[in-house]
Design a protein around this motif. Sequence first.
Motif, mmCIF file in Angstrom:
data_model
loop_
_atom_site.group_PDB
_atom_site.id
_atom_site.type_symbol
_atom_site.label_atom_id
_atom_site.label_comp_id
_atom_site.label_asym_id
_atom_site.label_seq_id
_atom_site.Cartn_x
_atom_site.Cartn_y
_atom_site.Cartn_z
ATOM 1 N N PHE A 108 0.864 -0.958 0.146
ATOM 2 C CA PHE A 108 0.054 -0.122 0.013
ATOM 3 C C PHE A 108 1.102 1.208 -0.026
ATOM 4 O O PHE A 108 1.741 1.542 0.851
ATOM 5 C CB PHE A 108 -0.945 0.081 1.409
ATOM 6 C CG PHE A 108 -2.092 -0.758 1.084
ATOM 7 C CD1 PHE A 108 -2.227 -1.989 0.558
ATOM 8 C CD2 PHE A 108 -2.981 -0.509 2.130
ATOM 9 C CE1 PHE A 108 -3.292 -2.696 0.620
ATOM 10 C CE2 PHE A 108 -4.077 -1.004 2.190
ATOM 11 C CZ PHE A 108 -4.191 -2.560 1.313
ATOM 12 N N PRO A 109 0.405 2.110 -0.818
ATOM 13 C CA PRO A 109 1.250 3.495 -0.810
ATOM 14 C C PRO A 109 1.005 4.261 0.641
ATOM 15 O O PRO A 109 0.111 3.920 1.300
ATOM 16 C CB PRO A 109 0.730 4.327 -1.782
ATOM 17 C CG PRO A 109 -0.555 3.807 -2.400
ATOM 18 C CD PRO A 109 -0.457 2.298 -1.689
ATOM 19 N N LYS B 34 -9.143 3.599 0.316
ATOM 20 C CA LYS B 34 -9.430 3.243 -1.139
ATOM 21 C C LYS B 34 -9.487 1.708 -1.098
ATOM 22 O O LYS B 34 -10.558 1.190 -1.871
ATOM 23 C CB LYS B 34 -8.296 3.702 -1.797
ATOM 24 C CG LYS B 34 -8.140 3.366 -3.318
ATOM 25 C CD LYS B 34 -6.922 3.531 -3.987
ATOM 26 C CE LYS B 34 -7.054 3.021 -5.461
ATOM 27 N NZ LYS B 34 -5.595 3.145 -6.189
ATOM 28 N N PHE B 35 -8.652 1.115 -0.479
ATOM 29 C CA PHE B 35 -8.941 -0.283 -0.350
ATOM 30 C C PHE B 35 -9.949 -1.057 0.112
ATOM 31 O O PHE B 35 -10.907 -1.832 -0.438
ATOM 32 C CB PHE B 35 -7.577 -1.129 0.427
ATOM 33 C CG PHE B 35 -7.720 -2.420 0.272
ATOM 34 C CD1 PHE B 35 -7.078 -3.235 -0.640
ATOM 35 C CD2 PHE B 35 -8.161 -3.083 1.637
ATOM 36 C CE1 PHE B 35 -7.224 -4.831 -0.552
ATOM 37 C CE2 PHE B 35 -8.221 -4.515 1.600
ATOM 38 C CZ PHE B 35 -7.563 -5.368 0.558
ATOM 39 N N LEU B 36 -10.585 -0.355 1.330
ATOM 40 C CA LEU B 36 -11.817 -0.894 2.111
ATOM 41 C C LEU B 36 -12.954 -0.278 1.223
ATOM 42 O O LEU B 36 -14.006 -1.190 0.920
ATOM 43 C CB LEU B 36 -11.692 -0.347 3.251
ATOM 44 C CG LEU B 36 -10.936 -0.853 4.247
ATOM 45 C CD1 LEU B 36 -10.892 0.083 5.589
ATOM 46 C CD2 LEU B 36 -10.906 -2.240 4.433
ATOM 47 N N ASN C 224 -14.666 -11.529 -10.361
ATOM 48 C CA ASN C 224 -14.903 -10.241 -10.036
ATOM 49 C C ASN C 224 -13.791 -9.705 -9.012
ATOM 50 O O ASN C 224 -13.117 -8.700 -9.087
ATOM 51 C CB ASN C 224 -16.225 -9.915 -9.395
ATOM 52 C CG ASN C 224 -17.330 -10.338 -10.274
ATOM 53 O OD1 ASN C 224 -17.306 -9.681 -11.471
ATOM 54 N ND2 ASN C 224 -18.599 -10.660 -9.824
ATOM 55 N N PHE C 225 -13.079 -10.617 -8.326
ATOM 56 C CA PHE C 225 -12.139 -10.413 -7.149
ATOM 57 C C PHE C 225 -10.893 -10.091 -7.867
ATOM 58 O O PHE C 225 -10.206 -9.183 -7.793
ATOM 59 C CB PHE C 225 -11.727 -11.474 -6.310
ATOM 60 C CG PHE C 225 -11.033 -11.330 -5.360
ATOM 61 C CD1 PHE C 225 -11.034 -10.395 -4.416
ATOM 62 C CD2 PHE C 225 -9.675 -11.805 -5.383
ATOM 63 C CE1 PHE C 225 -10.163 -10.019 -3.543
ATOM 64 C CE2 PHE C 225 -8.765 -11.699 -4.397
ATOM 65 C CZ PHE C 225 -9.024 -10.716 -3.531
ATOM 66 N N GLU C 226 -10.593 -10.947 -9.208
ATOM 67 C CA GLU C 226 -9.420 -10.728 -9.937
ATOM 68 C C GLU C 226 -9.776 -9.137 -10.337
ATOM 69 O O GLU C 226 -8.340 -8.418 -10.871
ATOM 70 C CB GLU C 226 -9.391 -11.748 -11.022
ATOM 71 C CG GLU C 226 -7.949 -11.607 -11.626
ATOM 72 C CD GLU C 226 -7.768 -12.931 -12.629
ATOM 73 O OE1 GLU C 226 -7.322 -12.512 -13.834
ATOM 74 O OE2 GLU C 226 -8.199 -13.806 -12.362
ATOM 75 N N VAL C 227 -10.696 -8.921 -11.041
ATOM 76 C CA VAL C 227 -10.890 -7.339 -11.526
ATOM 77 C C VAL C 227 -10.746 -6.466 -10.418
ATOM 78 O O VAL C 227 -9.956 -5.398 -10.737
ATOM 79 C CB VAL C 227 -12.384 -7.257 -12.103
ATOM 80 C CG1 VAL C 227 -12.658 -5.758 -12.492
ATOM 81 C CG2 VAL C 227 -12.433 -8.378 -13.392
ATOM 82 N N PHE C 228 -11.155 -6.640 -9.357
ATOM 83 C CA PHE C 228 -10.830 -5.728 -8.385
ATOM 84 C C PHE C 228 -9.285 -5.570 -7.913
ATOM 85 O O PHE C 228 -8.836 -4.518 -8.039
ATOM 86 C CB PHE C 228 -11.401 -6.480 -6.713
ATOM 87 C CG PHE C 228 -10.800 -5.589 -5.652
ATOM 88 C CD1 PHE C 228 -10.971 -4.484 -5.277
ATOM 89 C CD2 PHE C 228 -10.067 -6.556 -5.126
ATOM 90 C CE1 PHE C 228 -10.326 -4.127 -4.123
ATOM 91 C CE2 PHE C 228 -9.490 -6.332 -3.880
ATOM 92 C CZ PHE C 228 -9.662 -4.828 -3.348
ATOM 93 N N GLY D 255 -4.586 -0.966 -8.367
ATOM 94 C CA GLY D 255 -3.528 -0.216 -8.575
ATOM 95 C C GLY D 255 -2.394 -0.458 -7.671
ATOM 96 O O GLY D 255 -1.269 0.193 -7.494
ATOM 97 N N TYR D 256 -2.298 -1.416 -6.716
ATOM 98 C CA TYR D 256 -1.408 -1.488 -5.746
ATOM 99 C C TYR D 256 -0.646 -2.950 -6.212
ATOM 100 O O TYR D 256 -1.446 -3.971 -6.499
ATOM 101 C CB TYR D 256 -1.917 -1.802 -4.156
ATOM 102 C CG TYR D 256 -2.590 -0.531 -3.566
ATOM 103 C CD1 TYR D 256 -2.541 0.654 -4.167
ATOM 104 C CD2 TYR D 256 -3.345 -0.582 -2.769
ATOM 105 C CE1 TYR D 256 -3.239 1.772 -3.823
ATOM 106 C CE2 TYR D 256 -3.953 0.356 -1.993
ATOM 107 C CZ TYR D 256 -3.988 1.601 -2.618
ATOM 108 O OH TYR D 256 -4.768 2.818 -1.988
ATOM 109 N N PRO D 257 0.734 -2.860 -5.891
ATOM 110 C CA PRO D 257 1.082 -4.177 -6.297
ATOM 111 C C PRO D 257 0.770 -5.275 -5.432
ATOM 112 O O PRO D 257 0.471 -5.099 -4.031
ATOM 113 C CB PRO D 257 2.822 -3.796 -5.982
ATOM 114 C CG PRO D 257 2.926 -2.300 -6.179
ATOM 115 C CD PRO D 257 1.668 -2.091 -5.745
#
Length: 146
Positions: free
Chosen positions: A72-73, A81-83, A120-124, A129-131
């Motif tokens: 996470f940056p 953003k993640f949540l 759908n999880f893979e799309v998420f 945008g986080y490694p």
Amino acid sequence: YRYADSSEAHIFVGLTTDPSSDDRAHLVERLNQAGLPVIDMTDNELAKLHIRHMVGGRSPEAGSELVFRFEFPERPGALLKFLNRIGSRWNISAFHYRNHGADFGRVLVGMQVPPEDEINFEVFLNQLGYPFWDETDNPAYKLFLG
């Protein structure tokens, strides 16, 4: 840690050896010869960054769990953003955050994702945008948390 359905105990031990010698290889060989099977996790980032700080086992209620390691940056709003992107779609079954003054935080997340929702999880994951790294089959996770 002893598993309820097994007579085996798995022990996580961290040792320092001289990287310029064969000390590590000799130690692993001697332990294996003594009937103590070893999984060398020297290069296992999940084990080094998270597992060694976590205790316990997997909750029996944590079905369909996928485990990912993220960077996470280190800036305001990164976790939010993640949540927000997860929303109420998937349950977070494990969460571990580490940062030692870096520009990013190292995060381990277990999420319950039903098999029919894995696309759908893979799309998420790809839109976040986080490694990230899939650690679901990592031996450190399987032995000590899975």
